[in-house]
Design a protein around this motif. Structure first.
Motif, PDB file in Angstrom:
ATOM      1  N   LEU A  71      20.096  53.174   5.894  1.00 28.83           N
ATOM      2  CA  LEU A  71      20.139  53.270   4.438  1.00 28.83           C
ATOM      3  C   LEU A  71      20.017  54.720   3.990  1.00 28.83           C
ATOM      4  N   ILE A  72      19.059  55.444   4.561  1.00 27.80           N
ATOM      5  CA  ILE A  72      18.888  56.862   4.211  1.00 27.80           C
ATOM      6  C   ILE A  72      20.125  57.651   4.600  1.00 27.80           C
ATOM      7  N   ASP A  73      20.696  57.343   5.771  1.00 31.47           N
ATOM      8  CA  ASP A  73      21.932  58.023   6.190  1.00 31.47           C
ATOM      9  C   ASP A  73      23.039  57.814   5.163  1.00 31.47           C
ATOM     10  N   MET A  74      23.164  56.581   4.662  1.00 38.13           N
ATOM     11  CA  MET A  74      24.206  56.290   3.679  1.00 38.13           C
ATOM     12  C   MET A  74      23.957  57.053   2.376  1.00 38.13           C
ATOM     13  N   LEU A  75      22.709  57.154   1.981  1.00 37.83           N
ATOM     14  CA  LEU A  75      22.386  57.908   0.762  1.00 37.83           C
ATOM     15  C   LEU A  75      22.765  59.377   0.909  1.00 37.83           C
ATOM     16  N   PHE A  76      22.591  59.905   2.131  1.00 39.25           N
ATOM     17  CA  PHE A  76      22.934  61.299   2.392  1.00 39.25           C
ATOM     18  C   PHE A  76      24.436  61.503   2.522  1.00 39.25           C
ATOM     19  N   GLU A  77      25.113  60.589   3.197  1.00 35.23           N
ATOM     20  CA  GLU A  77      26.490  60.830   3.614  1.00 35.23           C
ATOM     21  C   GLU A  77      27.552  60.228   2.705  1.00 35.23           C
ATOM     22  N   ALA A  78      27.232  59.196   1.951  1.00 34.94           N
ATOM     23  CA  ALA A  78      28.253  58.517   1.144  1.00 34.94           C
ATOM     24  C   ALA A  78      28.860  59.473   0.119  1.00 34.94           C
ATOM     25  N   ASP A  79      30.151  59.318  -0.108  1.00 34.65           N
ATOM     26  CA  ASP A  79      30.833  60.136  -1.114  1.00 34.65           C
ATOM     27  C   ASP A  79      30.398  59.740  -2.524  1.00 34.65           C
ATOM     28  N   LEU A  80      29.991  58.488  -2.667  1.00 37.20           N
ATOM     29  CA  LEU A  80      29.567  57.993  -3.971  1.00 37.20           C
ATOM     30  C   LEU A  80      28.507  56.919  -3.771  1.00 37.20           C
ATOM     31  N   VAL A  81      27.510  56.912  -4.643  1.00 37.52           N
ATOM     32  CA  VAL A  81      26.490  55.861  -4.630  1.00 37.52           C
ATOM     33  C   VAL A  81      26.467  55.190  -6.002  1.00 37.52           C
ATOM     34  N   ILE A  82      26.459  53.860  -5.989  1.00 37.12           N
ATOM     35  CA  ILE A  82      26.302  53.088  -7.218  1.00 37.12           C
ATOM     36  C   ILE A  82      24.900  52.503  -7.208  1.00 37.12           C
ATOM     37  N   VAL A  83      24.138  52.784  -8.253  1.00 43.07           N
ATOM     38  CA  VAL A  83      22.759  52.293  -8.339  1.00 43.07           C
ATOM     39  C   VAL A  83      22.667  51.228  -9.420  1.00 43.07           C
ATOM     40  N   ASP A  84      22.227  50.044  -9.018  1.00 40.23           N
ATOM     41  CA  ASP A  84      21.950  48.975  -9.972  1.00 40.23           C
ATOM     42  C   ASP A  84      20.474  49.082 -10.364  1.00 40.23           C
TER      43      ASP A  84
END
Length: 283
Positions: A71-84
């Motif tokens: 999860l932390i890796d995705m927060l760091f690496e994702a080009d975009l994050v959608i937060v609900d």
């Protein structure tokens, strides 16, 4: 759909979008809303408009390993994050804080009737509801617009963390002139937020002798000096008047010892001014 969400995501190369928010237990209202947002709004929007994105939610990560690390890796690496931000879920806000600290693109969403915390509220967010199909379409259209903006080259990320860092940098690098300007802005913000600073209508409630003037904005001349009119008709008390305007109303506060007959003379004089429709005593 002929494929599962997981298979659709697996087949998509390119950029990554990670979705965080409350998921809840299977069968719960939280899970029902989260699935409608994910499968009914986010996935269709990206499938139709952003095919190069692979969209993932924490519970759809299929790779082996510790989920919190992934999860932390995705927060760091994702080009975009959608937060609900629905339900102001603590985990979701923690994850949002990490992404904010990275100064990377975030799209904020929230379920209708969610009370957003004050430090996040000023930032644009997409409201959604699962009550009507049309509302899902509206959320999808808003999401398309937000994503299009967030993935533009040179997009500037603005969030509470970047703002705080900007203030800190300004404090350490500003010239004396810039610092003076910043101090003035800070003082204005303090005054605006100060509960002791009353709105014009509230100030009038505190004063003793007040008039409300209704104007016709199509005829009334903005350069009209209301104070001069009041002072000319009430030389003793009118010179101390305070004048405030809210939309098509002008509020005049006169000293509490202004005689009632003098108030009437002032009101009659004001009714003769071009663009003034009527005058009422408010005390």
């Amino acid at each position: 759909m002929t494929k599962t969400v997981q298979n659709e995501e697996k087949d998509k190369p390119g950029r990554a979008c990670f979705v965080v928010g409350p998921i809840g237990q299977s069968g719960s209202e939280t899970r029902r809303r989260a699935d409608w947002l994910f499968k009914g709004v986010i996935i269709p929007t990206f499938t139709k408009h952003f095919e190069d994105f692979k969209v993932t939610r924490a519970d759809t990560i299929s790779s082996p390993g510790m989920i919190d690390v992934q999860l932390i890796d995705m927060l760091f690496e994702a080009d975009l994050v959608i937060v609900d931000m629905s339900e102001t879920n603590a985990n979701a806000f923690y994850e949002m804080g990490i992404r904010h600290a990275l100064s990377k693109p975030v799209v904020h969403m929230y379920a209708r009737d969610t009370k957003i915390p004050f430090d996040v509220a000023p930032h644009r967010a997409i409201e959604f509801s699962i009550d009507q199909f049309d509302e899902l379409e509206l959320a999808s259209a808003a999401l398309k617009s937000a994503v299009t903006e967030a993935i533009k080259p040179g997009f500037t990320v603005v969030n509470p963390v970047t703002r705080a860092l900007g203030v800190k940098k300004l404090e350490t690098t500003a010239t004396p002139e810039m610092q003076l300007l910043w101090d003035e802005i800070a003082e204005l913000r303090r005054l605006v937020s100060d509960q002791n600073v009353l709105s014009p209508s509230r100030r009038l409630r505190v004063a003793s002798k007040n008039l409300e003037v209704r104007i016709n904005p199509l005829v009334y001349r903005p350069e009209t000096d209301i104070r001069t009119v009041v002072a000319a008709t009430s030389p003793t008390h009118g010179v101390w008047c305070q004048v405030y305007q809210e939309d098509t109303s002008i509020f005049i506060a006169l000293p509490s010892d202004t005689p009632d007959d003098e108030i009437k003379v002032v009101a009659d004089a004001l009714r003769q001014v071009v663009g003034i429709v009527n005058v009422w005593a408010r005390y």
